[in-house]
Design an enzyme around this catalytic site. Structure first.
Site: not given
Ligand code: HPA
Length: 271
Positions: A29, A60, A82, A84-85, A112, A210-211, A234, A246
């Site tokens: 991302s 993406h 991913h 989740y898609e 990310a 998530m990847s 973050n 996001h």
């Molecule tokens: N959690 C999950 N996936 C992420 C995060 C998060 O805090 N930040 C960027 N991708």
């Protein structure tokens, strides 16, 4: 899945001419910008490859960019796919196995992610030393083709030690600090609850996303050398008072992504 690994690989091969990349790069991302620096590229939107999953997430792009990065042939996935898609584990496995069939030997994964570590703030770069798969999914589930890899692949050295050392060395040469840590994958698509973040910290993870883990599993299974980097965008939910968005992920990834781009541009020449 109708298309086989060979069919997908052959479609890509027919489009890239005599280019023979041995390095694959998957951009996470907000990190897609690096693909723009690839010289003399052949760009293949995923939808032009029969049997290839589509990328549906903003940030993406959804295309393969094959060309030279710093003079080295690379195959770059600008935008990943991913779980989740809604993609099946088999679809994710197909992508990595097709790359292997094309001749990709080393896989550079970027993502990310959220920090679970109070002294690793947004903007940090973390080399993945190991992972925890809490996604509830595994792309290796299903009948195993022994010609691709073993039924029970070893994951003791999932992230290649030599590549990790070289990556750290490259970052040092660029004057950029990189950490190492454990990446934990959830299925997403929701960000975590504060209670989940507390649990992940207890489990010994340093970053959550998530990847990546699914790609590592497939890459290691089919005999690739894998190296991964998380761009920390973050703190995990509840570690600080603000909410997860996001948009923030993309903004932070763009910023720290520039540093990562410098490192990887040099790295591909050194491996
Ligand atoms: N959690 C999950 N996936 C992420 C995060 C998060 O805090 N930040 C960027 N991708």
């Amino acid at each position: 899945m109708k298309e086989t690994i060979t069919q997908v690989a052959e479609q890509i091969k027919s489009k890239i001419g005599d280019r023979q990349p041995k390095i694959g790069i998957i951009l996470g991302s907000g990190l897609g910008g690096m693909a723009e620096t690839i010289e003399n590229p052949v760009v293949i939107p995923y939808e032009e490859i029969e049997g290839f999953p589509r990328s549906t997430v903003s940030g993406h792009a959804g295309r393969l960019v094959v060309g030279k990065l710093n003079g080295v042939d690379v195959l770059c996935m600008q935008g990943r796919v991913h779980f989740y898609e809604g993609h099946s584990p088999a679809a994710l496995a197909l992508v990595i196995r097709a790359y292997k069939k094309l001749g990709i030997e080393k896989l550079i994964l970027t993502n990310a992610s959220g920090s679970l570590n109070v002294d690793m703030g947004p903007g940090s770069l973390m080399i993945i030393s190991d992972h925890i798969n809490l996604s509830g999914c595994n792309p290796l589930i299903g009948p195993n083709d022994e010609t691709v890899g073993p039924r029970f692949p070893d994951m003791t050295y999932a992230y290649d030690a030599e590549l990790r050392a070289k990556l750290l060395e490259t970052a040092e040469k660029e004057g950029i600090n990189m950490r190492s840590g454990v990446y934990l994958m959830t299925s997403g698509p929701n960000f975590e609850t504060p209670a989940e973040i507390r649990m992940f910290r207890i489990l010994g993870a340093d970053a959550v996303g998530m990847s990546t883990v699914s790609e590592t599993l497939c890459g290691v299974h089919c005999g690739m050398k894998v190296v991964g980097v998380s761009v920390i965008t973050n703190y995990g939910a509840g570690m600080v008072s603000n909410k997860q968005t996001h948009a923030e992920t993309i903004a932070q990834a763009n910023e720290a992504g520039k540093k990562l781009q410098r490192i990887l541009t040099r790295f591909v020449k050194e491996i």
